[in-house]
Scaffold this active site. Structure first.
Site, PDB file in Angstrom:
ATOM      1  N   GLU A  47       0.752  -1.292  -0.261  1.00 40.18           N
ATOM      2  CA  GLU A  47       0.494   0.133   0.185  1.00 40.18           C
ATOM      3  C   GLU A  47       0.153   0.974   0.023  1.00 40.18           C
ATOM      4  O   GLU A  47       0.592   1.943   0.574  1.00 40.18           O
ATOM      5  CB  GLU A  47      -0.837   0.422   0.952  1.00 40.18           C
ATOM      6  CG  GLU A  47      -1.992  -1.364   0.673  1.00 40.18           C
ATOM      7  CD  GLU A  47      -2.931  -1.564   1.988  1.00 40.18           C
ATOM      8  OE1 GLU A  47      -2.996  -0.490   3.088  1.00 40.18           O
ATOM      9  OE2 GLU A  47      -3.634  -2.756   1.997  1.00 40.18           O
TER      10      GLU A  47
ATOM     11  N   GLU B 126      -6.060 -10.082  -3.883  1.00 38.68           N
ATOM     12  CA  GLU B 126      -7.260  -9.979  -3.033  1.00 38.68           C
ATOM     13  C   GLU B 126      -8.836  -9.622  -2.782  1.00 38.68           C
ATOM     14  O   GLU B 126      -9.319  -8.857  -2.225  1.00 38.68           O
ATOM     15  CB  GLU B 126      -6.639  -8.556  -1.114  1.00 38.68           C
ATOM     16  CG  GLU B 126      -4.795  -8.666  -1.279  1.00 38.68           C
ATOM     17  CD  GLU B 126      -4.774  -7.702   0.162  1.00 38.68           C
ATOM     18  OE1 GLU B 126      -6.094  -7.280   0.642  1.00 38.68           O
ATOM     19  OE2 GLU B 126      -3.315  -8.084   0.243  1.00 38.68           O
TER      20      GLU B 126
END
Length: 562
Positions: free
Chosen positions: A331, A436
């Site tokens: 991220e 994900e």
């Protein structure tokens, strides 16, 4: 717009064209503008309207290219807009080329749909001096008049050109996806059976067994799998790749400083290896503030560098050659913990260090929001591309085995935007994975439908190489989406997953060779056992062969000599 021929839908082909370059002149409008009138402004502002307080005109470049220029003194700056007519149950594919008068600005495409709701259709970083492509879209849930406009996050003049909006019915969209998946995931294979002397074996019988699909599809795995045989059986009978939900993360292996414990991820890796399941390393480091260990946050610069490098060396060395990939600095676009303390190249340096230790794994830039949130300008494709280019440009990183990791945590999916974003990121020419995938429980009874749409869209895109769901099981409940209950019986979302797995693995199980010992099969890519039987020999002959994109009938023949 379309017609049915048998069960097939004939329509305008979907255009995968995209550009991540800032060009001196824009490309022409896709689909010749679709339903947009005067898409390249060769007719002045005909078909376009000018908002109150905005001054707009059509200008020409030295090369003779016409474009709309709009300016105002408000926040945010607005452009010209066009009124359009939308139809319910249609996907709308959007593209446009944008430039701003000075510096850079985030320019968004916004729809006002027939219900009056404002819907984000995509965004890009527009620059002065060159043209940037925005590609996105939306799905209409009602019919009626609508509007499309562009706005910037600063007081700049917005230049607009080559605008396109192409509608596709749901049936058309699904047909495009089916054809794309067939082309990307399957090949026609000519199988020839010959005896040892080269003579053909007429009318030989062939049995076909898929051992391992070529497209990797998996799920997140939790440590509970080590103690529950039913969980192990459920997971390993379905998936070919796994990410450990938390067990390999820093806060799981070194909760207290200098007290490392890899016992759980070691055991999970052994279980995956026993079943032939590939493992993605998730993750080396995490860049968001709220995911840092309590003992890491207060460290000074020298101590943080030492702790970070120790973590990299520890986890990457332990699993080098045992995992197929690493989520290196998780991220990057939403976090800056390490950059804020160690400088703007902190993440790029981590990639370099990981690559030096593990030279075989693919290194992913794993991010959320890029694929699933058109309004998330922090993670939009143009910023994703810029960050990845910064990582690659760092000394020693030019030859890194990089890949695009898109977390894909969806609410209500914007499927046209999803495909458009994949089109844009495909221009990086590196592997793309959905890493994900889940759907928010806020979607209620629509979770299975939305999940199936997202997975089909990923599987159908020619540049996506693998998908992992984020539906790890816990007795107390899943993070967002569960596939099975606590007795390991499928929930509706799990049934959808099983349906897709069966569909994506479907293949002819046998055939009879012709008089020349030849048959042709349409096979999903993967590793197969081909078993040939014939009256001229005593026992079957088995060959293990891989079918991939190079295995088309016109280029490649699998020759089984028995």
């Amino acid at each position: 717009m379309y017609m049915y021929v048998g069960w097939m839908v004939q329509s305008v082909p979907y255009d995968y064209t995209a550009s991540i370059k800032c060009l001196s002149s824009p490309m022409g409008a896709l689909y010749k503008g679709g339903i947009i009138e005067n898409s390249e402004f060769d007719g002045g502002l005909t078909g376009w309207s000018v908002p109150w307080g905005v001054t707009a005109n059509v200008s020409s470049s030295p090369s003779g290219n016409n474009f709309a220029s709009a300016s105002n003194n408000g926040q945010p700056s607005r452009s010209v807009y066009q009124k359009i007519q939308m139809e319910t149950n249609h996907h709308y594919s959007l593209s446009a080329w944008l430039q701003v008068s000075s510096g850079t600005a985030v320019v968004r495409a916004v729809f006002k749909d027939p219900s009056g709701a404002f819907i984000a259709g995509g965004a890009t970083v527009a620059r002065s001096g060159c043209w940037s492509m925005l590609k996105g879209g939306m799905t209409a849930s009602s019919s009626g008049p609508a509007e499309l406009f562009f706005e910037a996050d600063g007081t700049v003049d917005i230049w607009v050109d080559s605008v396109s909006l192409q509608p596709f019915s749901f049936a058309e969209w699904e047909e495009h996806r089916r054809l794309s998946a067939g082309k990307a995931r399957r090949s026609a294979v000519k199988v020839v059976a010959r005896a040892a002397d080269g003579a053909p074996l007429p009318n030989a019988n062939l049995r076909v067994q898929l051992l391992r699909p070529g497209f990797l599809f998996g799920n997140a795995m939790t440590k509970e799998i080590l103690d529950i045989p039913a969980y192990e059986q459920w997971f390993t009978s379905r998936f070919t790749v796994a990410s450990f939900e938390n067990e390999m993360k820093w806060y799981s292996t070194e909760w207290r400083k200098n007290r490392e414990d890899y016992g759980v991820p070691d055991a999970m890796l052994r279980l995956a290896q026993k079943h032939g399941i590939a493992v993605r390393g998730h993750n080396v480091l995490w860049d968001t503030n709220d995911t840092q260990l309590s003992w890491v946050k207060p460290l000074g610069v020298p101590q943080l560098k030492a702790a970070m490098r120790k973590r990299i060396s520890s986890v990457v060395s332990r699993y080098a050659g045992k995992v197929i990939a690493w989520d290196v600095m998780n991220e990057n676009l939403h976090g800056s913990f390490f950059e804020s303390r160690l400088g703007p190249n902190a993440s790029a340096d981590v990639y370099r260090r990981v690559a030096r230790i593990d030279r075989t794994a693919t290194l992913f830039m794993n991010e959320y929001g890029t694929l699933e949130q058109p309004a998330d300008v922090a993670a939009m494709s143009s910023k994703y591309v810029a960050k990845l280019r910064q990582i690659r440009s760092y000394p020693g990183n030019r030859r890194l085995k990089l890949a695009v990791g898109l977390e894909s945590h969806f609410g209500t999916p914007n499927i046209p935007y999803m495909r458009a974003t994949l089109d844009m990121l495909a221009q990086l020419k590196i592997p793309i994975w959905l890493t994900e995938v889940d759907v928010s429980p806020k979607a209620g009874p629509y979770v299975p439908d939305y999940l199936e749409e997202v997975l089909r869209e990923g599987y159908g895109h020619p540049k996506v190489e693998g998908m992992v769901m984020w539906a790890a099981w816990h007795a107390q409940g899943c993070w967002a989406m569960c596939l099975m209950d606590n007795n390991f019986n499928n929930l509706p979302a799990g049934d959808r997953v099983d349906k897709l797995i069966a569909e994506w693995r479907a293949h002819p199980e046998g055939a009879t060779m012709d008089a020349n010992g030849v048959t042709e099969l349409d096979l999903v890519h993967g590793e197969y056992n081909f078993t040939v039987t014939h009256p001229s020999f005593d026992k079957p002959t088995v060959r293990t062969l891989t079918v991939d994109a190079s295995s088309s009938a016109v280029e490649h023949t699998i020759d089984i000599k028995v």
